[in-house]
Structures are given as structure tokens and as C-alpha cells.
Design a protein around this motif. Structure first.
Motif, mmCIF file in Angstrom:
data_model
loop_
_atom_site.group_PDB
_atom_site.id
_atom_site.type_symbol
_atom_site.label_atom_id
_atom_site.label_comp_id
_atom_site.label_asym_id
_atom_site.label_seq_id
_atom_site.Cartn_x
_atom_site.Cartn_y
_atom_site.Cartn_z
ATOM 1 N N ASN A 33 -13.001 12.866 15.634
ATOM 2 C CA ASN A 33 -11.801 13.550 16.114
ATOM 3 C C ASN A 33 -10.536 12.899 15.547
ATOM 4 N N VAL A 34 -10.539 11.565 15.449
ATOM 5 C CA VAL A 34 -9.394 10.868 14.863
ATOM 6 C C VAL A 34 -9.246 11.249 13.395
ATOM 7 N N MET A 35 -10.360 11.317 12.677
ATOM 8 C CA MET A 35 -10.307 11.697 11.264
ATOM 9 C C MET A 35 -9.750 13.105 11.091
ATOM 10 N N GLU A 36 -10.102 13.984 12.005
ATOM 11 C CA GLU A 36 -9.691 15.375 11.880
ATOM 12 C C GLU A 36 -8.304 15.640 12.445
ATOM 13 N N ASN A 37 -8.035 15.099 13.637
ATOM 14 C CA ASN A 37 -6.799 15.432 14.348
ATOM 15 C C ASN A 37 -5.803 14.286 14.455
ATOM 16 N N GLY A 38 -6.177 13.094 13.998
ATOM 17 C CA GLY A 38 -5.270 11.967 14.050
ATOM 18 C C GLY A 38 -5.468 11.104 15.280
ATOM 19 N N ILE A 56 -12.395 4.435 4.030
ATOM 20 C CA ILE A 56 -12.589 5.093 5.330
ATOM 21 C C ILE A 56 -13.907 4.653 5.952
ATOM 22 N N THR A 57 -14.963 4.607 5.145
ATOM 23 C CA THR A 57 -16.283 4.219 5.647
ATOM 24 C C THR A 57 -16.284 2.788 6.161
ATOM 25 N N VAL A 58 -15.712 1.860 5.390
ATOM 26 C CA VAL A 58 -15.662 0.450 5.799
ATOM 27 C C VAL A 58 -14.840 0.286 7.076
ATOM 28 N N THR A 59 -13.725 0.997 7.159
ATOM 29 C CA THR A 59 -12.879 0.908 8.360
ATOM 30 C C THR A 59 -13.616 1.426 9.595
ATOM 31 N N ILE A 60 -14.362 2.499 9.437
ATOM 32 C CA ILE A 60 -15.150 3.034 10.560
ATOM 33 C C ILE A 60 -16.220 2.034 10.983
ATOM 34 N N ASN A 94 -16.955 -3.741 16.127
ATOM 35 C CA ASN A 94 -16.037 -4.566 16.919
ATOM 36 C C ASN A 94 -16.399 -4.453 18.404
ATOM 37 N N PRO A 95 -16.800 -5.564 19.044
ATOM 38 C CA PRO A 95 -17.221 -5.496 20.451
ATOM 39 C C PRO A 95 -16.092 -5.148 21.411
ATOM 40 N N HIS A 96 -14.833 -5.311 20.957
ATOM 41 C CA HIS A 96 -13.688 -5.029 21.828
ATOM 42 C C HIS A 96 -13.226 -3.580 21.730
ATOM 43 N N GLN A 97 -13.813 -2.823 20.830
ATOM 44 C CA GLN A 97 -13.468 -1.414 20.699
ATOM 45 C C GLN A 97 -14.686 -0.560 21.048
ATOM 46 N N HIS A 98 -14.453 0.493 21.754
ATOM 47 C CA HIS A 98 -15.547 1.345 22.220
ATOM 48 C C HIS A 98 -15.268 2.792 21.814
ATOM 49 N N TYR A 99 -15.501 3.074 20.539
ATOM 50 C CA TYR A 99 -15.303 4.419 20.025
ATOM 51 C C TYR A 99 -16.653 5.035 19.676
ATOM 52 N N SER A 100 -16.881 6.219 20.183
ATOM 53 C CA SER A 100 -18.092 6.949 19.824
ATOM 54 C C SER A 100 -17.871 7.625 18.479
ATOM 55 N N LEU A 101 -18.965 8.063 17.875
ATOM 56 C CA LEU A 101 -18.833 8.780 16.609
ATOM 57 C C LEU A 101 -18.025 10.059 16.784
#
Length: 461
Positions: free
Chosen positions: A287-292, A265-269, A275-282
Motif C-alpha cells: 500500500n505504501v508503494m502504491e499510495n505513499g 526498493i527491494t533492499v529497503t523493503i 527490523n524487529p522494531h517495525q511491524h509492517y505486513s506485506l
């Protein structure tokens, strides 16, 4: 522990209780199409009332529930982490990458046998059927559904391959447990299981080939559209296969499941954040970890495949598992299982009947308790002395425990494994059950070995 003031139930009484349990759960789940929650709760309440009438105090009855649930704490925690892993694997693009590559590699005609072989092969390196089902299995479901195949058949192929790997891998918890309970060497245990595993594997492969051969063509337009949606919304590349390789490395370095999942999970995060093409905040990742993971594309089918994961997605699974564990704890505390199994083992007169009785007892524990480990532990403890008296090697007992216990739990709608598969692959247990050929065939070949003597290992002097 049971005291002198709390008499053991009579055999006929215990049998009627077990039959009544099956009727309540069967009518509720099959007859009224209920989820297993209410039928199991009904059975638990009935057992509590019966225990009270037989002299048990409420505290002692509740202690049975506590002990039963306590045994499942580690699996429950693993399910939480698997929910998070599914979410971040989709978010990062791992599962979309597996799907896109799968479209190029797998043909429709040979899809089912290919999935069976892939899950079996990869799973032998990982040693966890749950991990295979929640990663390779989800990707396979996405590919197969896009190709127009029956989800129940796909799930059957996934589960069959995962169960094979869980049975034959030296890293598998159930394989190590069966070996330890029987008292044999792990690798001798695995080698001896080949007598039932190889025939079940070969026949399963043939059946998946025959069933898969009904589908000769797939809509290339649909596959192209799905591939375009995936590549447009996710970073599909070989780099995304790193977490899959990491699972293999952790397995072969014998890192336990919980730290393995945390590491993955840590490595995937980190891959997502870098990844410069993805813009996900912590906050979004949390929220994805908790709610999918959630996404809205032009394809409702793709949305259904990818909108999943998260800890919250596992709450239904965990609820059923807690209830199944509580039920098992009650049956053990009240002495119902012990009475039936002890009397069962007292009337065995041949090696064939001994193997048959052990396999049926393991299947029975799966049906009545729904817990995979107990389906190995209880029959193993009950029949170990009988195998020694019959001059059969510990490997003979270990194989019977695996073939009747570990592999069958995936076919029980209220079983720990059955509930997990149904919720993870979105296919009801009773729908995919007829296509889990490997689990259905293993007990058959194990029983045949007992009666014919072929592959039935005897104790050395």
C-alpha cells in the motif's frame, strides 16, 4: 513522415503558432494560476485543428502524438519507481535518518550553500538529477523548512546542485546524449564544459551564501521537537544509510536506472521486514508503494514532509509529461519545429551568433515542447553542420546543447523536469525558478564564451 501532399508550414506561420502556444500556456499558468494540464490540452487541440486544415489526416496527426509519447515510456516508468522508492524510504526510516543527521551537521547560516554542495557532490556519483531531488532533496526540504527557511530557496539549492551533477557526471543520460549528438568523446565533452560550468558553479555558491546569510538563527525548540518526533516514529541509525550507499554502488558499477531502483526498493523493503522494531505486513508495504506513506504526528509540518511518495503521487506528474510529449510529437510531425530551426540556422554569420543561436534554440525547444532530451537532439541535429563549417570542435556544440537544453528543462512549468520537481518538492516551478542560479547562469557563460572565444574549442586539422 511528411509527404508531398502535406506542405511544410511557412516560416511566419510557424512562428505565429509557436508564439500563440506560449501566450495560451503563459496566460493560463501565470495569469489564471491554472495547472499546465488544461492550457497544454488547449494547445494540442488547436494544433490538431490546424494540422487538419493543412491537409493532414486524423490518423497522421494522432501518429504524431503516439510517436511523441512513445519516446517517454522509459522516463515514465522510472517516475513510477521513484514514487515507490520515496514511499519505502520514508517508511523504513531512510529519509527521517537523513533529516536527523542533517540537523546535527548543517547550520542555518550555511544551509543553502551546504545543500547545493551536497546535492552536487552526491549527484556526481549517481548521475541522475531526478534521483537526487527525490531522495537527498526531500530530506533537505524537511530540514530547511523545520529551520524556518524559504521552501523556494531550498528547492533552488537542491535543483541547482542536482543539475550540476547531471551535467558533469559521466553517468548522466543527458551528458552522454549531448556528447553522442555532437560527436565528441565523453570525457573531452565534460572537460570542455568546465569553461561555463565552473563560473556558474562558483557564482551560484556565492549567491546561495549571500541569500542564506539572511537567516542567522533557527528555533532550537522546533528542531528538537521535530527530531524527537522522527526518532520516536522511525528507526534512526547509520544502518538506514545503506540504501543511499547502494545507490552509489549501482551507479559506479553502471547498472541502469530501472534495475537500480528495483534493487534499492527491494533492499529497503527487506530492511523494513527484518527490523524487529517495525511491524509492517506485506499488504501495508504494498500500500505504501502504491499510495505513499502516511503518518499522523503531533506536528502538522512533519506530517506534510513525510506524507508523500507512492505510485499514485506520480500520476499528476506523468499526466503532464504525457501531454508535453504529445505536444512535442505534434510539433515535430507537423514540421513546425523543423521549419523554424532550419531557417534560423541559415542566417548565422559569426561564432558568437552560432553559439547564441544554438543555446536559444535549445531553450526554445524546452519552452515549446517541454522535453529535455529533444532540447538536445533537435538543435544538435540542426546546427551540427554549421559548427563544422565554422571549424569549431564537436565539444563546442555539445556544451551549447547542455547549457541551453538539459539544464533549462527544470525551469519550465510544463517541462518534464519542471513538473517532476514541483510535484516532488511541493514547490511550484515559478516559485523556485529565480533561485536555480546554476541553470540560469550556465547559458549566460556559454554565450559569453561564444562571443569572446574564451574556452571555445576549435576543430583540429
Amino acid at each position: 513522415m511528411q509527404t508531398n501532399q502535406q506542405p511544410r508550414p511557412r516560416l511566419l506561420e510557424a512562428v505565429f503558432i509557436l508564439i500563440g502556444m506560449l501566450i495560451v500556456m503563459g496566460v493560463g499558468i501565470i495569469g489564471f494560476h491554472l495547472t499546465p494540464v488544461v492550457p497544454i490540452l488547449t494547445v494540442i487541440f488547436g494544433l490538431m485543428l490546424w494540422g487538419k486544415t493543412r491537409g493532414w489526416s486524423w490518423d497522421e496527426i494522432q501518429d504524431g502524438i503516439v510517436v511523441g509519447v512513445r519516446n517517454g515510456i522509459i522516463p515514465l516508468f522510472i517516475f513510477l519507481l521513484i514514487g515507490s522508492l520515496i514511499g519505502v524510504w520514508i517508511m523504513a526510516g531512510v529519509i527521517p535518518t537523513l533529516m536527523v543527521y542533517g540537523f546535527h551537521i548543517l547550520s542555518v547560516r550555511w544551509f543553502l550553500p551546504s545543500v547545493f554542495l551536497m546535492c552536487a557532490f552526491v549527484g556526481c556519483f549517481i548521475g541522475s538529477a531526478f534521483t537526487i531531488i527525490s531522495t537527498v532533496g526531500i530530506a533537505s526540504m524537511g530540514i530547511g523548512v523545520t529551520m524556518g527557511l524559504d521552501p523556494a530557496m531550498i528547492a533552488g539549492a537542491v535543483v541547482s546542485g542536482a543539475v550540476f551533477s547531471d551535467k558533469m557526471s559521466p553517468l548522466s543520460a543527458t551528458t552522454n546524449l549531448a556528447s553522442a549528438i555532437a560527436g565528441d568523446d565523453l570525457y573531452n565533452h565534460i572537460k570542455n564544459m568546465l569553461w561555463s560550468t565552473i563560473p556558474a558553479f562558483v557564482l551560484s555558491l556565492l549567491l546561495f551564501t549571500v541569500f542564506g546569510n539572511h537567516h542567522q538563527a533557527a528555533s532550537l525548540t522546533k528542531i528538537t521537537q521535530t527530531t524527537h518526533i522522527l526518532t520516536s516514529n522511525f528507526p534512526v541509525s547509520a544502518w538506514m544509510l545503506l540504501p543511499v550507499g547502494l545507490l552509489l554502488v549501482c551507479a559506479w558499477t553502471k547498472i541502469p536506472t530501472i534495475p537500480t531502483l528495483f534493487i534499492n526498493i527491494t533492499v529497503t523493503i527487506l530492511m523494513t521486514l527484518l527490523n524487529p522494531h517495525q511491524h509492517y505486513s506485506l499488504a501495508k508495504i504494498a500500500n505504501v508503494m502504491e499510495n505513499g506513506f502516511t503518518i499522523k504526528t503531533s506536528s502538522a509540518e512533519v506530517n506534510q514532509i513525510l506524507n508523500r511518495g507512492g505510485i499514485s503521487s506520480m500520476t499528476g506528474t506523468m499526466t503532464l509529461i504525457i501531454l508535453a510529449l504529445a505536444l512535442g510529437g505534434l510539433l515535430i510531425k507537423l514540421g513546425i519545429i523543423d521549419v523554424v530551426m532550419t531557417r534560423f540556422s541559415a542566417h548565422i554569420r559569426s561564432n558568437g551568433m552560432l553559439v547564441l543561436s544554438t543555446v536559444l534554440a535549445a531553450i526554445g525547444v524546452n519552452l515549446f515542447i517541454g522535453e529535455q532530451y529533444l532540447s538536445v537532439v533537435l538543435p544538435g541535429t540542426a546546427f551540427k553542420a554549421d559548427f563544422q563549417k565554422a571549424h569549431l570542435a564537436p565539444e563546442a556544440l555539445g556544451r551549447a546543447l547542455e547549457d541551453g537544453g538539459a539544464v533549462i528543462n527544470y525551469l519550465v512549468p510544463w517541462g518534464v523536469a519542471g513538473v517532476f520537481v514541483a510535484n516532488t518538492l511541493n514547490v511550484p516551478t515559478l516559485s523556485y525558478l529565480p533561485f536555480v542560479f546554476f541553470s540560469l547562469l550556465c547559458p549566460v557563460f556559454s554565450i559569453l564564451s561564444g562571443f569572446t572565444g574564451i574556452g571555445l574549442k576549435r576543430a583540429t586539422a
